[in-house]
Design a protein around this motif. Structure first.
Motif, PDB file in Angstrom:
ATOM      1  N   UNK A   8     -10.146 -64.517 -81.643  1.00 42.33           N
ATOM      2  CA  UNK A   8      -8.869 -65.331 -81.520  1.00 42.33           C
ATOM      3  C   UNK A   8      -8.989 -66.321 -82.580  1.00 42.33           C
ATOM      4  N   UNK A   9      -9.610 -66.446 -83.613  1.00 40.87           N
ATOM      5  CA  UNK A   9      -9.770 -67.178 -84.816  1.00 40.87           C
ATOM      6  C   UNK A   9     -10.498 -68.287 -84.577  1.00 40.87           C
ATOM      7  N   UNK A  10     -11.453 -68.671 -83.549  1.00 40.70           N
ATOM      8  CA  UNK A  10     -12.178 -69.987 -83.358  1.00 40.70           C
ATOM      9  C   UNK A  10     -13.886 -69.498 -83.620  1.00 40.70           C
ATOM     10  N   UNK A  11     -14.565 -70.475 -84.306  1.00 49.05           N
ATOM     11  CA  UNK A  11     -15.850 -70.074 -84.287  1.00 49.05           C
ATOM     12  C   UNK A  11     -16.776 -70.333 -83.005  1.00 49.05           C
ATOM     13  N   UNK A  12     -17.648 -69.109 -82.535  1.00 51.51           N
ATOM     14  CA  UNK A  12     -18.140 -69.086 -81.310  1.00 51.51           C
ATOM     15  C   UNK A  12     -19.692 -68.539 -81.944  1.00 51.51           C
ATOM     16  N   UNK A  13     -20.569 -69.395 -81.768  1.00 48.78           N
ATOM     17  CA  UNK A  13     -22.207 -68.640 -81.995  1.00 48.78           C
ATOM     18  C   UNK A  13     -22.682 -67.967 -80.899  1.00 48.78           C
ATOM     19  N   UNK A  22      -3.153 -66.596 -73.483  1.00 55.43           N
ATOM     20  CA  UNK A  22      -2.766 -67.618 -74.447  1.00 55.43           C
ATOM     21  C   UNK A  22      -3.482 -67.693 -75.653  1.00 55.43           C
ATOM     22  N   UNK A  23      -4.765 -67.343 -75.852  1.00 58.06           N
ATOM     23  CA  UNK A  23      -5.561 -67.228 -77.146  1.00 58.06           C
ATOM     24  C   UNK A  23      -4.748 -66.195 -77.820  1.00 58.06           C
ATOM     25  N   UNK A  24      -4.317 -65.060 -77.448  1.00 55.27           N
ATOM     26  CA  UNK A  24      -3.498 -64.076 -78.065  1.00 55.27           C
ATOM     27  C   UNK A  24      -2.220 -64.559 -78.796  1.00 55.27           C
ATOM     28  N   UNK A  83      -0.048 -66.297 -83.792  1.00 54.08           N
ATOM     29  CA  UNK A  83       0.648 -67.140 -84.882  1.00 54.08           C
ATOM     30  C   UNK A  83      -0.097 -67.410 -86.129  1.00 54.08           C
ATOM     31  N   UNK A  84      -1.544 -67.427 -86.043  1.00 53.19           N
ATOM     32  CA  UNK A  84      -2.439 -67.681 -87.062  1.00 53.19           C
ATOM     33  C   UNK A  84      -2.345 -66.531 -88.070  1.00 53.19           C
ATOM     34  N   UNK A 105      -5.759 -53.772 -81.911  1.00 47.55           N
ATOM     35  CA  UNK A 105      -6.747 -53.174 -80.884  1.00 47.55           C
ATOM     36  C   UNK A 105      -7.038 -53.929 -79.688  1.00 47.55           C
ATOM     37  N   UNK A 106      -6.665 -55.516 -80.076  1.00 49.43           N
ATOM     38  CA  UNK A 106      -6.942 -56.481 -79.141  1.00 49.43           C
ATOM     39  C   UNK A 106      -6.080 -56.473 -77.972  1.00 49.43           C
ATOM     40  N   UNK A 107      -4.866 -56.042 -78.273  1.00 48.13           N
ATOM     41  CA  UNK A 107      -3.655 -55.837 -77.598  1.00 48.13           C
ATOM     42  C   UNK A 107      -3.918 -54.661 -76.531  1.00 48.13           C
TER      43      UNK A 107
END
Length: 671
Positions: free
Chosen positions: A419-424, A472-474, A479-480, A666-668
Motif C-alpha cells: 500500500x505504499x509504505x515501507x515495512x522491513x 482504508x489502506x486500499x 490515491x497514490x 490483484x490486491x482488490x
C-alpha cells in the motif's frame, strides 16, 4: 497424639487455628490502595494523566447521556510542595444530585454502567473514585466537588470528600449549598495529587488533542502549569447517536456465562430463556439450537447441566444468527472521523485523508463491537520514522502499553508494502509519512487491565481491525497510484503542448505558412479523457467544487461522473447543472456528459454548505461508460468494467497498463 498437642488443639493453638485467626475480609478500596498500578497509577507522570482521563471520561459520558454538547475545562496548577499539582476538571453536564455525590466520588465499584450492555467510556465504577483515592493517599488532602443539576430553582452543592479505605465509604466535610453564578448546570472536580508534568506523546496535551479528534462535538479548553491556554473548538454541532441498552448476543459466549444467565433468569422454560434473554434469537433459531443440542425446550433453565450448556454453546456456533444490533453502539462514523482528523491535524498540512472505514458489527464473548479506521498521509508528517498510531476505545485515547494492544498487533500483521509504505520484512509497524487511526467501539471493551490502557487480543477483534486497515489502506494506495500516473501523464502533456506547437510555429515560419490547428493532433497523441477535480474553501462552512472533463481522444465521448457528497451540505447548485442526473439517499451523486467532442472540455461546478462541507474529497471521483484505461484523474466505477481482463476494442489506441495498476487490481481481487 502427644498430650501437649491435645491441649493445643483444645485451646485452639494449632497452626491452622492461628492462621485462621489472622484471616479477614479485604476492602476493595484497600486492595486497590496497595495495588495502585493495576488502575494505572504506577508512575508520577502516568498518575497525573490517569486522573484527568477518568474525570474527562465521566464528563463526556454525562454530557452525551443528557444531550448536551460537551464544554470541558481542564486546568493543571503546580503547587509549592514537591511534585504536587492541583487538578480542575469542569463540565456543563446535567450535574449530580446532592445525596449521590459522596458515593459517586468516594466509593469504588459504584456506578450505573457495569451491568448495562451499551457503549460508554466508563464501565466499572472505579475511575473517578480511584482518582480521589490516589489524591487522598498521595497528598493527604480531600477532593473538592461542586455540582448543580438542571432547573432554575435548584441550588448548587459543594463538599470535600475523602475515602475510608477500610470500609470503601466516603467521608464528607464542608457540605454546603451555594449559588453557582453564571452556570445553569454542571460538575466541577478539584483534587490535589502527586505527579510529574511531561510533554510529548504520553502527555496530558496529547490525550486532550486525541480526545478532540474522536469527539469532534466537544469543546475542550486546557490550561497547563506554565499558564498556556489551548482550546480545541468543536468541529461539529452533531451529537453522536445515543447508545441503547441491549440483551447479550449469544455469539462467542462462554459456557460459564450461559450457566450464569440460566441460573438468574426469570423465564420458566429454556425455549423462553433463549428467546427473551438474548438478542437476535427467534422462535425458529431457538428450536434449531435446542434440537442440535438435544435439550428439552420445556425444561427449566435452572436445571441445565454443564454438559447441556456445553452442547448449546456448540449448537449456537453452528446456527446462523443475525449480527448483533448496532443501536447499543455509538461509532464515530466515516465523515466525523475525517472531520475530527482535519480539524485537529490541519497544522501538519497532510496531502491526503484516506476515506475512513467503518466495519459491520461483530460480537466477541457475547459483546457487540465495531471497528473504525482512518489514515492520514503526507504533508509535514515525518517520512523517516515509524507511522504514528492513534488507538481509541469507546472514543477514549489509549496512550500506554502500545505493544501489548491488539490494535498494534493488527497493524503489524498487515503487509503495508503493498500500500505504499515501507515495512522491513513485511511485518511490524511500517515507516512513512502517515498517521493510522483505529477506534474500537463495544458494549464491553476487553481491556488488558483495569487501567484501560490496551485492548486484549481476541482473534475475532484483531481480524476485524486488519480488514478495516486493508480497506482504508486500499483507498490510500489508489490515491497514490492515481497521483503518480497523473503526474507522469501531466508532465508528458506539458511537453507535448509545448514542443509540438513550437515545432509547428518554427516550420510555419520557415515555409511562410499559417500555423495549423494542432488540437486534434495533440488529442491523438495523448488519447485520454482527463478529469480535473477541484475544491476550494470559501469561508468557514462552504466549499466551491467542480469536475472538469477534457476529451483528449479522437472520438466523441459520453461518460458519467460519480462521487460521494456529504448530503447534509448539498444545495440547489448541484441540481441546477444540466448534466446532473441523480443523487441517492447515501449522497452518491451522478452527472452525465453527452457528446463531448475531441479537444473539448466541460466543467461541472457545484457548491457545498455546512459544517461537513470540508470533508468532501474531490479526488474520490469515479467514471463509467468508458474503458478506465483511457481515463486520467478518476477511477473506474465498480461494476462498470471488470477489475481484471479489461476488454479493449481495436479502434482504441490504449496505452499499456503499468505495473502499479496491475498490482492494484490483484490486491482488490485478493480481498
Amino acid at each position: 497424639m502427644r498430650s501437649e498437642d491435645i491441649e493445643d488443639y483444645a485451646s485452639g493453638n494449632t497452626n491452622a487455628h492461628k492462621m485462621a485467626a489472622k484471616q479477614q475480609e479485604i476492602s476493595v478500596t484497600e486492595f486497590f490502595e496497595k495495588n495502585k498500578h493495576i488502575l494505572g497509577f504506577d508512575s508520577r507522570s502516568k498518575s497525573l494523566l490517569m486522573g484527568i482521563k477518568e474525570a474527562v471520561d465521566n464528563a463526556l459520558d454525562a454530557c452525551e447521556e443528557a444531550g448536551f454538547l460537551p464544554d470541558l475545562f481542564v486546568k493543571v496548577e503546580r503547587l509549592p510542595e514537591e511534585e504536587e499539582y492541583k487538578i480542575t476538571v469542569e463540565d456543563n453536564g446535567p450535574g449530580i444530585i446532592h445525596r449521590m455525590m459522596p458515593n459517586v466520588f468516594g466509593r469504588l465499584l459504584y456506578g450505573s454502567r457495569f451491568h448495562a450492555l451499551r457503549q460508554s467510556r466508563g464501565q466499572q465504577g472505579i475511575g473517578i473514585s480511584a482518582t480521589v483515592m490516589y489524591g487522598n493517599i498521595s497528598t493527604g488532602k480531600p477532593a473538592h466537588i461542586e455540582s448543580k443539576i438542571e432547573g432554575a430553582d435548584e441550588v448548587a452543592w459543594k463538599m470535600d470528600i475523602t475515602i475510608d479505605t477500610k470500609t470503601n465509604r466516603p467521608v464528607v466535610d464542608n457540605d454546603v449549598a451555594f449559588t453557582w453564578e453564571g452556570k445553569d448546570h454542571g460538575t466541577k472536580v478539584e483534587y490535589t495529587t502527586k505527579g510529574r508534568y511531561i510533554t510529548g506523546k504520553q502527555s496530558i496535551f496529547e490525550y486532550l488533542r486525541n480526545t478532540a479528534i474522536v469527539n469532534p462535538h466537544a469543546r475542550v479548553e486546557f490550561h497547563d502549569p506554565e499558564g498556556k491556554r489551548y482550546v480545541f473548538e468543536r468541529a461539529t454541532e452533531q451529537m453522536p447517536p445515543k447508545s441503547k441498552e441491549i440483551k447479550p448476543h449469544p455469539e462467542g459466549m462462554e459456557i460459564g456465562d450461559l450457566m450464569k444467565y440460566a441460573q438468574n433468569t426469570q423465564q420458566k422454560t429454556v425455549n423462553a430463556f433463549l428467546k427473551n434473554d438474548f438478542s437476535r434469537i427467534t422462535e425458529r433459531i431457538s428450536d434449531e439450537i435446542l434440537s442440535k443440542a438435544g435439550v428439552d425446550p420445556s425444561a427449566k433453565p435452572s436445571s441445565l447441566t454443564r454438559d447441556q450448556c456445553k452442547a448449546m454453546i456448540g449448537a449456537i456456533a453452528q446456527v446462523k444468527i443475525m449480527a448483533p444490533p448496532t443501536d447499543c453502539l455509538s461509532p464515530i462514523g466515516d465523515a466525523l472521523i475525517k472531520k475530527g482528523l482535519m480539524h485537529v491535524l490541519d497544522g501538519l498540512r497532510p496531502d491526503y485523508y484516506a476515506t475512513p472505514v467503518t466495519r459491520p458489527p461483530k460480537s466477541v464473548n457475547g459483546n457487540p463491537f465495531i471497528v473504525e479506521a482512518g489514515i492520514v498521509y503526507g504533508g509535514e508528517i515525518p517520512s523517516d520514522e515509524q507511522v504514528t498510531i492513534l488507538r481509541f476505545a469507546n472514543r477514549v485515547p489509549l496512550l500506554y502499553q502500545q505493544g501489548a494492544c491488539t490494535i498494534t498487533k493488527a497493524i503489524s500483521e498487515v503487509d503495508w508494502r503493498r500500500y505504499g509504505l515501507e515495512q522491513r520484512g513485511g511485518k511490524g509497524i511500517p515507516f512513512g509519512p502517515a498517521i493510522i487511526l483505529v477506534h474500537v467501539a463495544s458494549t464491553k471493551v476487553p481491556f488488558t487491565s483495569e487501567g484501560k490502557e490496551a485492548v486484549a487480543s481476541f482473534a475475532e477483534m484483531q481480524g476485524e481491525i486488519e480488514q478495516a486497515l486493508r480497506l482504508c489502506a486500499r483507498n490510500l494506495k489508489s490515491h497514490l497510484n492515481k497521483m503518480e500516473r497523473k503526474s507522469k501523464t501531466g508532465a508528458k502533456f506539458e511537453i507535448v503542448k509545448t514542443l509540438i506547437p513550437a515545432m509547428a510555429a518554427k516550420a510555419s515560419s520557415m515555409l511562410g505558412r499559417p500555423v495549423p490547428d494542432l488540437s486534434r493532433t495533440i488529442s491523438k497523441i495523448m488519447n485520454v479523457v482527463w478529469v480535473e477535480p477541484s475544491a476550494k474553501k470559501e469561508g468557514k462552512n462552504a466549499v466551491a467544487a467542480s469536475f472538469t472533463v477534457y476529451n483528449y481522444t479522437n472520438v466523441e465521448r459520453t461518460v458519467r461522473i460519480h462521487t460521494q457528497l456529504p448530503k447534509e451540505c448539498v444545495n440547489l447548485t448541484l441540481f441546477s447543472n444540466p448534466s446532473f442526473m441523480e443523487m441517492n439517499d447515501e449522497g452518491k451523486a451522478t452527472w452525465e456528459i453527452r457528446g463531448l467532442q475531441p479537444s473539448e472540455s466541460l466543467k461541472i461546478p457545484f457548491e457545498l454548505k455546512g459544517e461537513l462541507a470540508d470533508t468532501f474529497d474531490p479526488e474520490d471521483v469515479y467514471i463509467s461508460g468508458i474503458n478506465p484505461v483511457l481515463v486520467m484523474g478518476a477511477e473506474a466505477l465498480p461494476g462498470d468494467w471488470g477489475i481484471k481482463g479489461l476488454e479493449i476494442t481495436e479502434s482504441e489506441d490504449v496505452p499499456i497498463e503499468d505495473e502499479e495498476e496491475t498490482e492494484e487490481a490483484e490486491d482488490l481481487g485478493d480481498e
